[in-house]
Design a protein around this motif. Structure first.
Motif, PDB file in Angstrom:
ATOM      1  N   LEU A   4       0.849  -1.185   0.000  1.00 53.89           N
ATOM      2  CA  LEU A   4       0.000   0.000   0.000  1.00 53.89           C
ATOM      3  C   LEU A   4       0.885   1.235   0.000  1.00 53.89           C
ATOM      4  O   LEU A   4       1.851   1.311   0.770  1.00 53.89           O
ATOM      5  CB  LEU A   4      -0.885   0.033   1.241  1.00 53.89           C
ATOM      6  N   VAL A   5       0.542   2.188  -0.854  1.00 56.66           N
ATOM      7  CA  VAL A   5       1.299   3.427  -0.922  1.00 56.66           C
ATOM      8  C   VAL A   5       0.344   4.600  -0.771  1.00 56.66           C
ATOM      9  O   VAL A   5      -0.589   4.749  -1.578  1.00 56.66           O
ATOM     10  CB  VAL A   5       2.070   3.546  -2.249  1.00 56.66           C
ATOM     11  N   GLU A   6       0.588   5.416   0.255  1.00 58.93           N
ATOM     12  CA  GLU A   6      -0.226   6.606   0.471  1.00 58.93           C
ATOM     13  C   GLU A   6       0.427   7.819  -0.176  1.00 58.93           C
ATOM     14  O   GLU A   6       1.663   7.871  -0.308  1.00 58.93           O
ATOM     15  CB  GLU A   6      -0.390   6.901   1.976  1.00 58.93           C
ATOM     16  N   SER A   7      -0.393   8.781  -0.527  1.00 59.69           N
ATOM     17  CA  SER A   7       0.101  10.049  -1.037  1.00 59.69           C
ATOM     18  C   SER A   7      -0.926  11.125  -0.743  1.00 59.69           C
ATOM     19  O   SER A   7      -2.075  10.819  -0.378  1.00 59.69           O
ATOM     20  CB  SER A   7       0.381   9.970  -2.544  1.00 59.69           C
ATOM     21  N   GLY A   8      -0.497  12.381  -0.907  1.00 60.26           N
ATOM     22  CA  GLY A   8      -1.431  13.488  -0.744  1.00 60.26           C
ATOM     23  C   GLY A   8      -1.277  14.279   0.536  1.00 60.26           C
ATOM     24  O   GLY A   8      -1.960  15.286   0.730  1.00 60.26           O
ATOM     25  N   ALA A  92      -0.990  14.614  12.016  1.00 59.16           N
ATOM     26  CA  ALA A  92      -0.621  13.228  12.314  1.00 59.16           C
ATOM     27  C   ALA A  92       0.007  12.603  11.081  1.00 59.16           C
ATOM     28  O   ALA A  92      -0.030  13.172   9.984  1.00 59.16           O
ATOM     29  CB  ALA A  92      -1.859  12.415  12.713  1.00 59.16           C
ATOM     30  N   ILE A  93       0.581  11.434  11.278  1.00 55.17           N
ATOM     31  CA  ILE A  93       0.934  10.582  10.148  1.00 55.17           C
ATOM     32  C   ILE A  93      -0.289   9.727   9.849  1.00 55.17           C
ATOM     33  O   ILE A  93      -0.805   9.059  10.762  1.00 55.17           O
ATOM     34  CB  ILE A  93       2.153   9.703  10.448  1.00 55.17           C
ATOM     35  N   TYR A  94      -0.733   9.747   8.621  1.00 55.51           N
ATOM     36  CA  TYR A  94      -1.923   9.001   8.226  1.00 55.51           C
ATOM     37  C   TYR A  94      -1.498   7.725   7.502  1.00 55.51           C
ATOM     38  O   TYR A  94      -0.692   7.769   6.568  1.00 55.51           O
ATOM     39  CB  TYR A  94      -2.804   9.862   7.317  1.00 55.51           C
ATOM     40  N   TYR A  95      -2.082   6.624   7.944  1.00 53.14           N
ATOM     41  CA  TYR A  95      -1.766   5.314   7.397  1.00 53.14           C
ATOM     42  C   TYR A  95      -2.987   4.690   6.743  1.00 53.14           C
ATOM     43  O   TYR A  95      -4.097   4.760   7.277  1.00 53.14           O
ATOM     44  CB  TYR A  95      -1.286   4.372   8.503  1.00 53.14           C
ATOM     45  N   CYS A  96      -2.754   4.055   5.625  1.00 55.71           N
ATOM     46  CA  CYS A  96      -3.771   3.277   4.945  1.00 55.71           C
ATOM     47  C   CYS A  96      -3.611   1.817   5.362  1.00 55.71           C
ATOM     48  O   CYS A  96      -2.477   1.342   5.522  1.00 55.71           O
ATOM     49  CB  CYS A  96      -3.587   3.425   3.442  1.00 55.71           C
ATOM     50  N   ALA A  97      -4.726   1.127   5.540  1.00 60.27           N
ATOM     51  CA  ALA A  97      -4.692  -0.277   5.927  1.00 60.27           C
ATOM     52  C   ALA A  97      -5.688  -1.052   5.080  1.00 60.27           C
ATOM     53  O   ALA A  97      -6.728  -0.525   4.675  1.00 60.27           O
ATOM     54  CB  ALA A  97      -5.030  -0.432   7.401  1.00 60.27           C
ATOM     55  N   TYR A 111      -4.109  -6.740   7.988  1.00 59.90           N
ATOM     56  CA  TYR A 111      -2.975  -7.508   7.489  1.00 59.90           C
ATOM     57  C   TYR A 111      -1.941  -6.626   6.797  1.00 59.90           C
ATOM     58  O   TYR A 111      -0.745  -6.891   6.864  1.00 59.90           O
ATOM     59  CB  TYR A 111      -3.459  -8.581   6.516  1.00 59.90           C
ATOM     60  N   TYR A 112      -2.392  -5.589   6.129  1.00 58.67           N
ATOM     61  CA  TYR A 112      -1.492  -4.796   5.295  1.00 58.67           C
ATOM     62  C   TYR A 112      -1.576  -3.317   5.676  1.00 58.67           C
ATOM     63  O   TYR A 112      -2.657  -2.772   5.905  1.00 58.67           O
ATOM     64  CB  TYR A 112      -1.846  -4.974   3.816  1.00 58.67           C
ATOM     65  N   TRP A 113      -0.405  -2.692   5.694  1.00 54.70           N
ATOM     66  CA  TRP A 113      -0.288  -1.283   6.063  1.00 54.70           C
ATOM     67  C   TRP A 113       0.639  -0.557   5.102  1.00 54.70           C
ATOM     68  O   TRP A 113       1.617  -1.131   4.613  1.00 54.70           O
ATOM     69  CB  TRP A 113       0.287  -1.136   7.474  1.00 54.70           C
ATOM     70  N   GLY A 114       0.330   0.716   4.867  1.00 52.56           N
ATOM     71  CA  GLY A 114       1.228   1.558   4.107  1.00 52.56           C
ATOM     72  C   GLY A 114       2.287   2.175   5.007  1.00 52.56           C
ATOM     73  O   GLY A 114       2.298   1.950   6.221  1.00 52.56           O
ATOM     74  N   GLN A 115       3.162   2.955   4.400  1.00 53.40           N
ATOM     75  CA  GLN A 115       4.256   3.590   5.139  1.00 53.40           C
ATOM     76  C   GLN A 115       3.835   4.883   5.828  1.00 53.40           C
ATOM     77  O   GLN A 115       4.546   5.386   6.692  1.00 53.40           O
ATOM     78  CB  GLN A 115       5.418   3.885   4.189  1.00 53.40           C
ATOM     79  N   GLY A 116       2.709   5.430   5.418  1.00 56.82           N
ATOM     80  CA  GLY A 116       2.204   6.639   6.047  1.00 56.82           C
ATOM     81  C   GLY A 116       2.539   7.889   5.264  1.00 56.82           C
ATOM     82  O   GLY A 116       3.522   7.943   4.521  1.00 56.82           O
ATOM     83  N   THR A 117       1.710   8.895   5.444  1.00 56.15           N
ATOM     84  CA  THR A 117       1.937  10.199   4.834  1.00 56.15           C
ATOM     85  C   THR A 117       1.641  11.262   5.896  1.00 56.15           C
ATOM     86  O   THR A 117       0.653  11.174   6.627  1.00 56.15           O
ATOM     87  CB  THR A 117       1.068  10.394   3.581  1.00 56.15           C
ATOM     88  N   GLN A 118       2.525  12.254   5.975  1.00 61.83           N
ATOM     89  CA  GLN A 118       2.416  13.274   7.021  1.00 61.83           C
ATOM     90  C   GLN A 118       1.407  14.338   6.622  1.00 61.83           C
ATOM     91  O   GLN A 118       1.462  14.883   5.517  1.00 61.83           O
ATOM     92  CB  GLN A 118       3.778  13.925   7.259  1.00 61.83           C
ATOM     93  N   VAL A 119       0.518  14.642   7.554  1.00 60.69           N
ATOM     94  CA  VAL A 119      -0.417  15.750   7.408  1.00 60.69           C
ATOM     95  C   VAL A 119      -0.161  16.715   8.555  1.00 60.69           C
ATOM     96  O   VAL A 119      -0.202  16.319   9.722  1.00 60.69           O
ATOM     97  CB  VAL A 119      -1.881  15.264   7.431  1.00 60.69           C
ATOM     98  N   THR A 120       0.128  17.961   8.220  1.00 61.84           N
ATOM     99  CA  THR A 120       0.371  18.984   9.235  1.00 61.84           C
ATOM    100  C   THR A 120      -0.585  20.144   8.992  1.00 61.84           C
ATOM    101  O   THR A 120      -0.631  20.691   7.888  1.00 61.84           O
ATOM    102  CB  THR A 120       1.820  19.488   9.182  1.00 61.84           C
ATOM    103  N   VAL A 121      -1.336  20.493  10.023  1.00 68.58           N
ATOM    104  CA  VAL A 121      -2.294  21.583   9.937  1.00 68.58           C
ATOM    105  C   VAL A 121      -1.835  22.699  10.857  1.00 68.58           C
ATOM    106  O   VAL A 121      -1.736  22.520  12.073  1.00 68.58           O
ATOM    107  CB  VAL A 121      -3.710  21.111  10.333  1.00 68.58           C
ATOM    108  N   SER A 122      -1.561  23.854  10.282  1.00 73.89           N
ATOM    109  CA  SER A 122      -1.091  24.987  11.070  1.00 73.89           C
ATOM    110  C   SER A 122      -2.269  25.854  11.506  1.00 73.89           C
ATOM    111  O   SER A 122      -3.268  25.964  10.796  1.00 73.89           O
ATOM    112  CB  SER A 122      -0.096  25.817  10.262  1.00 73.89           C
ATOM    113  N   SER A 123      -2.103  26.471  12.653  1.00 71.39           N
ATOM    114  CA  SER A 123      -3.198  27.299  13.180  1.00 71.39           C
ATOM    115  C   SER A 123      -3.076  28.744  12.723  1.00 71.39           C
ATOM    116  O   SER A 123      -2.092  29.141  12.129  1.00 71.39           O
ATOM    117  CB  SER A 123      -3.186  27.251  14.706  1.00 71.39           C
TER     118      SER A 123
END
Length: 123
Positions: A4-8, A92-97, A111-123
């Motif tokens: 699994l590969v996350e993006s975005g 957070a780091i968002y993971y697909c499963a 059973y299966y997980w991606g490597q994660g993609t970082q989401v940062t929300v600034s105030s």
């Protein structure tokens, strides 16, 4: 084997939007229910959203209900997470499963997980 590969992911201001994608490769002859989890800094991993591939039923954490939408792609075992009205606490780091071990898709046993993609929300 399934990959699994996350993006975005990325940096966005509060109130903004992002769309995460999760693409599956490998043994894709099966269809899998899929989910998104996230790991906020200093906290435990938590459930965000899930979709039952067969019924298309969706499930959301209370903290994202009404703001996030999980959907299936046209390609088998592809899933998206549209995130609107983002808040700093969504950082957070968002993971697909894929491939839940139990019928409750909110459980973090997949059973299966991606490597994660970082989401940062600034105030």
């Amino acid at each position: 084997q399934v990959q699994l590969v996350e993006s975005g992911g990325g940096l966005v201001q509060a109130g903004g939007s992002l769309r995460l994608s999760c693409v599956t490769s490998g043994r894709t002859e099966f269809t899998y229910s899929m989910a998104w989890f996230r790991h906020p800094p200093g906290k435990e991993r938590e459930f965000v959203a899930a979709i039952n591939w067969g019924s298309a039923d969706t499930y959301y954490a209370d903290s994202v209900k009404g703001r996030f939408t999980i959907s299936r792609g046209n390609v088998k075992n592809t899933v998206y997470l549209q995130m609107n009205s983002l808040k700093p606490e969504d950082t957070a780091i968002y993971y697909c499963a894929a491939g839940p071990k139990f019928s409750d898709l909110r459980r973090g046993d997949y059973y299966y997980w991606g490597q994660g993609t970082q989401v940062t929300v600034s105030s």
